[in-house]
Design a protein around this motif. Sequence first.
Motif, short mmCIF file in Angstrom:
data_model
loop_
_atom_site.label_atom_id
_atom_site.label_comp_id
_atom_site.label_asym_id
_atom_site.label_seq_id
_atom_site.Cartn_x
_atom_site.Cartn_y
_atom_site.Cartn_z
N ARG A 7 39.65 37.84 39.88
CA ARG A 7 39.45 39.20 40.36
C ARG A 7 38.84 40.03 39.24
O ARG A 7 39.35 40.06 38.12
CB ARG A 7 40.77 39.81 40.83
CG ARG A 7 40.58 41.02 41.72
CD ARG A 7 41.81 41.27 42.57
NE ARG A 7 41.55 42.30 43.59
CZ ARG A 7 40.96 42.06 44.74
NH1 ARG A 7 40.59 40.82 45.04
NH2 ARG A 7 40.75 43.03 45.61
N VAL A 8 37.76 40.72 39.54
CA VAL A 8 37.05 41.51 38.53
C VAL A 8 36.92 42.95 39.02
O VAL A 8 37.04 43.24 40.21
CB VAL A 8 35.64 40.93 38.25
CG1 VAL A 8 35.73 39.50 37.74
CG2 VAL A 8 34.75 41.01 39.47
N THR A 9 36.69 43.82 38.06
CA THR A 9 36.37 45.21 38.39
C THR A 9 34.87 45.41 38.24
O THR A 9 34.33 45.25 37.14
CB THR A 9 37.11 46.18 37.47
OG1 THR A 9 38.53 45.99 37.60
CG2 THR A 9 36.77 47.62 37.80
N ARG A 10 34.21 45.72 39.33
CA ARG A 10 32.77 45.95 39.31
C ARG A 10 32.51 47.44 39.13
O ARG A 10 32.94 48.26 39.95
CB ARG A 10 32.11 45.44 40.58
CG ARG A 10 30.60 45.65 40.60
CD ARG A 10 29.96 44.96 41.78
NE ARG A 10 28.54 45.20 41.84
CZ ARG A 10 27.62 44.57 41.12
NH1 ARG A 10 28.01 43.63 40.27
NH2 ARG A 10 26.35 44.85 41.24
N ASP B 141 35.53 37.07 42.13
CA ASP B 141 34.24 36.61 41.62
C ASP B 141 34.35 35.13 41.29
O ASP B 141 35.39 34.66 40.79
CB ASP B 141 33.86 37.40 40.36
CG ASP B 141 32.40 37.20 39.97
OD1 ASP B 141 31.57 37.01 40.88
OD2 ASP B 141 32.10 37.22 38.77
N ASN C 190 33.67 52.32 41.67
CA ASN C 190 34.21 51.12 41.05
C ASN C 190 35.05 50.35 42.07
O ASN C 190 35.85 50.95 42.79
CB ASN C 190 35.06 51.47 39.83
CG ASN C 190 34.28 52.25 38.79
OD1 ASN C 190 33.05 52.15 38.73
ND2 ASN C 190 34.98 53.04 37.98
N ARG C 191 34.87 49.05 42.09
CA ARG C 191 35.57 48.24 43.09
C ARG C 191 36.15 47.00 42.42
O ARG C 191 35.57 46.45 41.48
CB ARG C 191 34.61 47.80 44.20
CG ARG C 191 33.97 48.93 44.98
CD ARG C 191 33.09 48.37 46.09
NE ARG C 191 32.46 49.42 46.89
CZ ARG C 191 31.29 49.96 46.60
NH1 ARG C 191 30.63 49.57 45.52
NH2 ARG C 191 30.78 50.91 47.39
N GLN C 192 37.27 46.56 42.94
CA GLN C 192 37.82 45.27 42.54
C GLN C 192 37.48 44.25 43.60
O GLN C 192 37.56 44.54 44.81
CB GLN C 192 39.34 45.36 42.36
CG GLN C 192 39.77 46.08 41.10
CD GLN C 192 41.21 45.80 40.75
OE1 GLN C 192 42.00 45.37 41.59
NE2 GLN C 192 41.57 46.03 39.49
N ARG C 193 37.08 43.07 43.15
CA ARG C 193 36.69 42.03 44.10
C ARG C 193 36.84 40.67 43.44
O ARG C 193 36.82 40.56 42.20
CB ARG C 193 35.26 42.23 44.57
CG ARG C 193 34.23 41.96 43.48
CD ARG C 193 32.82 42.08 43.99
NE ARG C 193 31.86 41.55 43.03
CZ ARG C 193 30.55 41.60 43.20
NH1 ARG C 193 30.04 42.14 44.27
NH2 ARG C 193 29.75 41.08 42.28
#
Length: 292
Positions: free
Chosen positions: A9-12, A24, A19-22
């Motif tokens: 899970r990364v913070t884009r 990767d 800003n979104r977490q998704r």
Amino acid sequence: MGRLTASRRVTRITLDGVNRQRPDAIAVEEPLEIRVAGSPLSVTMRTPGHDVELAAGFLVSEGVIHRGDQFSRAIHCGGPGTGGEDGNTYNILDLTLAPGVALPSPDIARNFYTTSSCGVCGTASIEAVEKVSSYDVAEDGIRVEAVDLAAYPDRLREGQKVFAKTGGLHAAALFDVETGALLVVREDVGRHNAVDKVVGWALLDDRLPLRGTVLQVSGRVSFELVQKAVMAGIPILSAVSAPSSLAIELAERAGLTVAGFVRGGSMNVYTRPDRIRAPSTTPAPAETSGVR
């Protein structure tokens, strides 16, 4: 075989302030210990998959073997403390050579660790790195059309399945010049590992020496990639980026053709340009300034 990718899970962060977490996809990097007849030879950081090819290609690069019949078998093995949390035993590979084939000399033994970015780290001296090939690439009369060579990077990219998911792997491909066929594509976190996998595939398929072929790589050309091409009898090495000075020097001595910056309909040919047929026989005026 281990996983090629992992999910994290990364913070884009974007400059529009959203800003979104998704999740990767991440390219997996794990150690592989290569043993020969039970004795440790090297540890390399690699992307799991095609480990036997990787190890076989490594032995070709080191001058231990140069024919398919010199390789007998390989087994993944493990023991106490080798399984990891998931119980895998695929990070140790023990190779058996054919009867009568000499075991690797202690002189080529690494410090048992090779990073994914460097194919020659740990060798005792630069003299030990430059191996004597069983094949003479200088005598290969191969000719390739520049327009065909210019298309190889895109064809390689189409075969980079894990790169498409992660953006984190190098790749190498082998092309047959006469037929135009893409023979094999291999990916790895290490550019030298990707080439070893290609060479190992060829050894196990009893294709060495690889006369009449082009090795296409996705990045730059370093000394060790030239060495690996020469050891496998490959006459042309093509790259989307630049070669190093030492790579060019070795290629000149060996008679290997090196083409760099092969992209966008152009290329720079650093050694043996006679093997590449340009669309026009009229040379353009030489540039007097600038680099590239």
